[in-house]
Design a protein around this motif. Structure first.
Motif, PDB file in Angstrom:
ATOM      1  N   UNK A 299       0.824  -1.219   0.000  1.00 61.01           N
ATOM      2  CA  UNK A 299       0.000   0.000   0.000  1.00 61.01           C
ATOM      3  C   UNK A 299       0.852   1.261   0.000  1.00 61.01           C
ATOM      4  N   UNK A 300       1.415   1.585  -1.129  1.00 60.51           N
ATOM      5  CA  UNK A 300       2.353   2.699  -1.232  1.00 60.51           C
ATOM      6  C   UNK A 300       1.690   4.034  -0.895  1.00 60.51           C
ATOM      7  N   UNK A 301       0.571   4.316  -1.542  1.00 61.82           N
ATOM      8  CA  UNK A 301      -0.063   5.619  -1.299  1.00 61.82           C
ATOM      9  C   UNK A 301      -0.559   5.729   0.138  1.00 61.82           C
ATOM     10  N   UNK A 302      -1.114   4.628   0.654  1.00 59.32           N
ATOM     11  CA  UNK A 302      -1.566   4.666   2.052  1.00 59.32           C
ATOM     12  C   UNK A 302      -0.365   4.814   2.996  1.00 59.32           C
ATOM     13  N   UNK A 303       0.759   4.167   2.678  1.00 63.47           N
ATOM     14  CA  UNK A 303       1.954   4.287   3.504  1.00 63.47           C
ATOM     15  C   UNK A 303       2.499   5.717   3.475  1.00 63.47           C
ATOM     16  N   UNK A 304       2.422   6.350   2.313  1.00 62.69           N
ATOM     17  CA  UNK A 304       2.885   7.739   2.223  1.00 62.69           C
ATOM     18  C   UNK A 304       2.015   8.643   3.080  1.00 62.69           C
ATOM     19  N   UNK A 305       0.724   8.400   3.089  1.00 62.81           N
ATOM     20  CA  UNK A 305      -0.166   9.201   3.937  1.00 62.81           C
ATOM     21  C   UNK A 305       0.157   8.978   5.407  1.00 62.81           C
ATOM     22  N   UNK A 306       0.351   7.713   5.785  1.00 62.49           N
ATOM     23  CA  UNK A 306       0.685   7.416   7.175  1.00 62.49           C
ATOM     24  C   UNK A 306       2.015   8.048   7.564  1.00 62.49           C
ATOM     25  N   UNK A 307       2.990   7.982   6.653  1.00 63.95           N
ATOM     26  CA  UNK A 307       4.277   8.605   6.926  1.00 63.95           C
ATOM     27  C   UNK A 307       4.115  10.109   7.098  1.00 63.95           C
ATOM     28  N   UNK A 308       3.281  10.718   6.281  1.00 66.61           N
ATOM     29  CA  UNK A 308       3.040  12.154   6.418  1.00 66.61           C
ATOM     30  C   UNK A 308       2.412  12.497   7.749  1.00 66.61           C
ATOM     31  N   UNK A 309       1.452  11.684   8.178  1.00 63.72           N
ATOM     32  CA  UNK A 309       0.812  11.924   9.476  1.00 63.72           C
ATOM     33  C   UNK A 309       1.829  11.791  10.605  1.00 63.72           C
ATOM     34  N   UNK A 311       5.042  12.224  10.416  1.00 59.74           N
ATOM     35  CA  UNK A 311       5.957  13.368  10.375  1.00 59.74           C
ATOM     36  C   UNK A 311       5.309  14.604  10.988  1.00 59.74           C
ATOM     37  N   UNK A 312       4.037  14.807  10.721  1.00 59.29           N
ATOM     38  CA  UNK A 312       3.334  15.958  11.300  1.00 59.29           C
ATOM     39  C   UNK A 312       3.264  15.842  12.816  1.00 59.29           C
ATOM     40  N   UNK A 313       2.922  14.635  13.305  1.00 59.36           N
ATOM     41  CA  UNK A 313       2.851  14.421  14.751  1.00 59.36           C
ATOM     42  C   UNK A 313       4.227  14.607  15.387  1.00 59.36           C
ATOM     43  N   UNK A 314       5.263  14.068  14.746  1.00 58.26           N
ATOM     44  CA  UNK A 314       6.619  14.220  15.276  1.00 58.26           C
ATOM     45  C   UNK A 314       7.035  15.690  15.296  1.00 58.26           C
ATOM     46  N   UNK A 315       6.659  16.410  14.240  1.00 58.54           N
ATOM     47  CA  UNK A 315       6.997  17.837  14.191  1.00 58.54           C
ATOM     48  C   UNK A 315       6.288  18.615  15.308  1.00 58.54           C
TER      49      UNK A 315
END
Length: 375
Positions: A299-309, A311-315
């Motif tokens: 699930x590449x696109x779903x993984x990219x969304x999860x990674x973005x989330x 990163x936002x939480x970490x930021x």
């Protein structure tokens, strides 16, 4: 067979650099040559065309049967048509065809005896008899052939050279030799791939390629379903040509299954449910078969969304930590700034009170001093 057939066959071999259009299995089909000749060929009885689109016959080994075809000349001039019979087969698109004139038949095409030519007046119909004779050692099951009426014309190929062109119109002759009819098939060469959607909120599609081989002795009409993960697709699609397989034939299919979510490992199967019938149209039992068609779909696109989330939480967490650290430093600096004068003031007070405590202490440490000042 007629003695003129070898001559016509040789002539065709010499003249034809290209063997052209052939249409079979279409009742009363039409075709046009370069000389604007049109004609139709259909099954018939002795009096003329009948309602059959194809000829189906069941014969014992060694038996013969006479039947008829009708050639209708739709042109404005008299035409002499060449009549031929040859082994039949299905093309990859599911259309029936017969071997071209430059290929020799080895099966049912050899069983049909028919006149070499027929001459038909303009807008006239001529009925032609033909005979099917099954060899004594014929294998039980279905044997396909085609009968066609053809004309020769000339044309040019891609290089501009003049070539002979054979145009044929005909129909199918299916002969079932009596004996044990055993329909069977095999599914091989399964290959599946996944076409993901870049929209993380929409599923992708699976593409499954496989081959179905008719391993029995009866014709099979191939249908089935590709069930991949959360998706399912039937084949052939609605409106697509029938997919019929003669004994010994094989055909590759590619089925696209929509609505498949990428779950890394996607379970799937190809469920082939062919049907077979006897010449009366009654079903002959064929066991369906399910073959594994699982695939990997990350699930590449779903993984990219999860990674973005993430990163936002970490930021956000990192920014809060920085804010709290800055706040702590400000508080410490504030306390430090406010603490230095207070300590200096406290020292001054202690210094002023020191003599008083010292005088008191001196008085307390003088046990011999009486209120009167006497010891």
């Amino acid at each position: 067979m007629s003695e003129n057939r070898p001559f016509l066959m040789r002539a065709t071999m010499v003249l034809l650099a290209v063997v052209a259009t052939v249409f079979l299995g279409v009742p009363a089909a039409h075709a046009a040559s370069d000389t604007d000749i049109t004609w139709a060929v259909t099954p018939a009885d002795e009096s003329g065309p009948d309602k059959r689109g194809i000829i189906q016959q069941e014969l014992d080994p060694g038996a013969s049967r006479q039947d008829f075809l009708a050639v209708r000349n739709l042109s404005r001039s008299e035409v002499t048509f060449a009549l031929t019979a040859a082994d039949g087969f299905y093309t990859p698109t599911g259309r029936f065809n017969m071997l071209p004139s430059d290929q020799e038949s080895v099966d049912a095409g050899l069983w049909i005896d028919i006149a070499d030519t027929v001459t038909v007046a303009p807008n006239a119909i001529v009925v032609v008899p033909f005979t099917t004779t099954v060899p004594d050692d014929a294998i039980p099951g279905d044997h396909a052939a085609g009968i066609a009426a053809s004309v020769l014309s000339t044309g040019t190929d891609a290089s501009g050279a003049e070539v002979g062109v054979e145009s044929r119109v005909g129909f199918r002759v299916m002969t079932r030799v009596t004996g044990d009819i055993v329909p069977s098939f095999a599914v091989t060469g399964i290959d599946a791939s996944y076409d993901m959607s870049w929209n993380p909120f929409r599923p992708g599609a699976a593409h499954t390629t496989f081959t179905v081989e008719n391993t029995g002795n009866a014709s099979l009409l191939v249908t089935g379903t590709a069930a991949i993960g959360t998706g399912s697709a039937a084949f052939p699609e609605d409106g697509a040509p029938r997919q019929e397989l003669l004994p010994g034939e094989s055909r590759s299919f590619t089925v696209t299954t929509p609505d498949v979510w990428p779950t890394i490992f996607v379970p799937g199967s190809i469920d082939v449910v062919p049907t077979a019938t006897d010449l009366g149209g009654d079903a002959v039992e064929v066991a369906p078969r399910s073959t594994d068609a699982s695939l990997w779909a990350f699930p590449v696109s779903q993984a990219l969304v999860l990674l973005g989330v993430l990163l936002i939480v970490a930021a956000m967490f990192w920014r809060r930590r920085r804010f709290e650290a800055a706040l702590d430093r400000a508080r410490a600096e504030g306390r430090a700034a406010a603490g230095a004068p207070a300590e200096s003031a406290g020292s001054a007070v202690s210094s002023e009170n020191a003599p008083a405590r010292g005088a008191g202490a001196d008085r307390a440490e003088s046990p011999w001093t009486s209120p009167t000042g006497r010891p």
